[in-house]
Design a protein around this motif. Structure first.
Motif, PDB file in Angstrom:
ATOM      1  N   PRO A  91       0.828  -1.206   0.000  1.00  0.00           N
ATOM      2  CA  PRO A  91       0.000   0.000   0.000  1.00  0.00           C
ATOM      3  C   PRO A  91       0.861   1.254   0.000  1.00  0.00           C
ATOM      4  CG  PRO A  91      -0.054  -1.091   2.142  1.00  0.00           C
ATOM      5  CD  PRO A  91       0.650  -2.010   1.210  1.00  0.00           C
ATOM      6  N   ALA A  92       0.333   2.316  -0.581  1.00  0.00           N
ATOM      7  CA  ALA A  92       1.043   3.588  -0.661  1.00  0.00           C
ATOM      8  C   ALA A  92       0.206   4.652   0.032  1.00  0.00           C
ATOM      9  CB  ALA A  92       1.304   3.968  -2.113  1.00  0.00           C
ATOM     10  N   SER A  93       0.663   5.118   1.157  1.00  0.00           N
ATOM     11  CA  SER A  93       0.004   6.171   1.925  1.00  0.00           C
ATOM     12  C   SER A  93       1.038   6.720   2.896  1.00  0.00           C
ATOM     13  CB  SER A  93      -1.202   5.619   2.692  1.00  0.00           C
ATOM     14  OG  SER A  93      -0.781   4.734   3.723  1.00  0.00           O
ATOM     15  N   PRO A  94       0.790   7.884   3.484  1.00  0.00           N
ATOM     16  CA  PRO A  94       1.740   8.379   4.485  1.00  0.00           C
ATOM     17  C   PRO A  94       1.948   7.405   5.642  1.00  0.00           C
ATOM     18  CG  PRO A  94       0.295  10.149   3.770  1.00  0.00           C
ATOM     19  CD  PRO A  94      -0.245   8.893   3.158  1.00  0.00           C
ATOM     20  N   PHE A  95       0.896   6.717   6.071  1.00  0.00           N
ATOM     21  CA  PHE A  95       1.067   5.746   7.150  1.00  0.00           C
ATOM     22  C   PHE A  95       1.900   4.563   6.690  1.00  0.00           C
ATOM     23  CE2 PHE A  95      -0.703   2.002   9.549  1.00  0.00           C
ATOM     24  CZ  PHE A  95       0.002   2.250  10.711  1.00  0.00           C
ATOM     25  N   ALA A  96       1.694   4.106   5.460  1.00  0.00           N
ATOM     26  CA  ALA A  96       2.519   3.019   4.932  1.00  0.00           C
ATOM     27  C   ALA A  96       3.986   3.437   4.887  1.00  0.00           C
ATOM     28  CB  ALA A  96       2.034   2.615   3.542  1.00  0.00           C
ATOM     29  N   ALA A  97       4.252   4.685   4.507  1.00  0.00           N
ATOM     30  CA  ALA A  97       5.634   5.169   4.491  1.00  0.00           C
ATOM     31  C   ALA A  97       6.233   5.168   5.896  1.00  0.00           C
ATOM     32  CB  ALA A  97       5.688   6.574   3.900  1.00  0.00           C
ATOM     33  N   ALA A  98       5.415   5.496   6.891  1.00  0.00           N
ATOM     34  CA  ALA A  98       5.907   5.444   8.267  1.00  0.00           C
ATOM     35  C   ALA A  98       6.254   4.018   8.660  1.00  0.00           C
ATOM     36  CB  ALA A  98       4.854   6.016   9.213  1.00  0.00           C
ATOM     37  N   LEU A  99       5.415   3.049   8.290  1.00  0.00           N
ATOM     38  CA  LEU A  99       5.695   1.645   8.596  1.00  0.00           C
ATOM     39  C   LEU A  99       6.975   1.176   7.915  1.00  0.00           C
ATOM     40  CD1 LEU A  99       2.126   0.071   8.336  1.00  0.00           C
ATOM     41  CD2 LEU A  99       3.419   0.539  10.424  1.00  0.00           C
ATOM     42  N   ALA A 100       7.226   1.690   6.720  1.00  0.00           N
ATOM     43  CA  ALA A 100       8.439   1.313   5.996  1.00  0.00           C
ATOM     44  C   ALA A 100       9.692   1.873   6.655  1.00  0.00           C
ATOM     45  CB  ALA A 100       8.351   1.781   4.547  1.00  0.00           C
ATOM     46  N   SER A 101       9.534   2.849   7.544  1.00  0.00           N
ATOM     47  CA  SER A 101      10.688   3.459   8.215  1.00  0.00           C
ATOM     48  C   SER A 101      10.960   2.847   9.581  1.00  0.00           C
ATOM     49  CB  SER A 101      10.449   4.968   8.383  1.00  0.00           C
ATOM     50  OG  SER A 101       9.502   5.236   9.405  1.00  0.00           O
TER      51      SER A 101
END
Length: 330
Positions: free
Chosen positions: A33-43
């Motif tokens: 998934p692509a969303s700001p929350f997904a980007a946070a999880l990727a970090s």
């Protein structure tokens, strides 16, 4: 300042941003998934298989424009301990020269309370120097300088004096980020060390279900009042004009049971299990769906706040312990 259980005016949130509807992907969902929350999880690192590590996230800048109601929403997303950093923001700016609410992104990890908080896009060297003066020991590690002061879960004096709870024993500082943590393990997770959370199916399913909201709190199900729910995690999201509740994991049969419970417990005539208040006074509409993502069973509830009730129903329900009872209504 009022606690994170307070509700926030819906009109204010609608003025901030419009929400893109999220959905539950199919069982063969390939692209993450692509969303700001997904980007946070990727970090975030640290593994966390089956939703065993909780996460809070928000981009505080849009919400900061709401004043105190937005600050309450930010604190509610990040959870206890991390929320105390938000509540102490004016004192932090006066004493250490930076405002936590000026961060580009706030991310917490933990469970029923936060084990650590990362502030992206801030220069917190003023705090670092105060912690060193108070006895903190530093060492370089990659792009960050690690700082340890006191034992596990201790709060160093400079932070304790302004009302910060739980955090500060194991920290990290860089040119544009800071980490305040309860332990070395939590600090390492927030620095992205170890397997990324977005690579775990439960977390990918959570990001897909929650969609493009403004603030998220993801809680391991076993930590919701220490109640066995037969699922892995519960995701709570607040957006502009809509809130989302995601129940993740468990069997297909359990997902059907949870969906039936939530249709019943969130019906207009139902009562909040903790306050006794009529659900229809807080929630104008609810839509329950069942699906799966990457092999994870997902129950998704879209909630529309009632007129005049304000936003933040899902965070407030978590704070008062209602979520587990809503899920287990049947």
């Amino acid at each position: 300042m009022s606690g994170p259980g307070k509700r926030i005016g819906l009109g204010l949130l609608v003025a901030v941003a419009s929400i893109a509807a999220g959905g539950c992907g199919g069982p063969d969902a390939g692209e993450p998934p692509a969303s700001p929350f997904a980007a946070a999880l990727a970090s975030i690192g640290g593994g966390g298989a089956n939703g065993s590590l909780g996460v809070g996230w928000t981009d505080p800048k849009p919400l900061q424009s709401l004043g105190a109601p937005g600050t309450q929403l930010i604190a509610g997303a990040l959870g206890p301990n991390a929320g105390s950093v938000i509540e102490a923001a004016p004192a932090i700016e006066r004493r250490f020269g930076f405002d936590p609410l000026d961060a580009e992104r706030l991310v917490s990890v933990g469970g029923s309370y936060a084990f650590g908080l990362r502030l992206d896009g801030v220069d917190a060297r003023g705090l670092e120097s105060k912690l060193i003066a108070a006895g903190g020991r530093t060492r370089a590690s990659g792009e960050a300088e690690l700082l340890d002061i006191g034992g596990y879960a201790s709060v160093p004096g400079p932070l304790l004096d302004i009302g910060v709870n739980g955090l500060g024993a194991s920290d990290a500082f860089g040119d544009d980020r800071a980490v305040l943590a309860i332990s070395e393990t939590a600090r390492a997770a927030l620095l992205g060390r170890g397997e990324r959370l977005l690579e775990e199916p439960t977390y990918a399913a959570a990001a897909d279900c929650l969609g493009d909201v403004l603030a998220v709190r993801l809680i391991p199900a076993k930590l919701l009042l220490s109640t066995e729910l037969g699922v892995a995690a519960v995701g709570l999201g607040v957006g502009a004009g809509e809130e989302v509740l995601c129940v993740l994991g468990g069997s297909g049969e359990r997902a059907a049971e949870v969906a039936a419970s939530l249709r019943e417990s969130l019906a207009p005539q139902a009562r909040d299990p903790r306050t006794g208040e009529r659900i229809g006074d807080s929630v104008a509409a609810r839509q329950v769906s069942v699906g799966s993502y990457a092999g994870v069973e997902v129950v998704r509830v879209e909630l529309t706040p009632a007129a005049g009730a304000g936003a933040g129903f899902v965070f407030a329900a978590a704070a008062r312990g209602s979520i587990a009872d809503l899920i287990n209504a049947r």
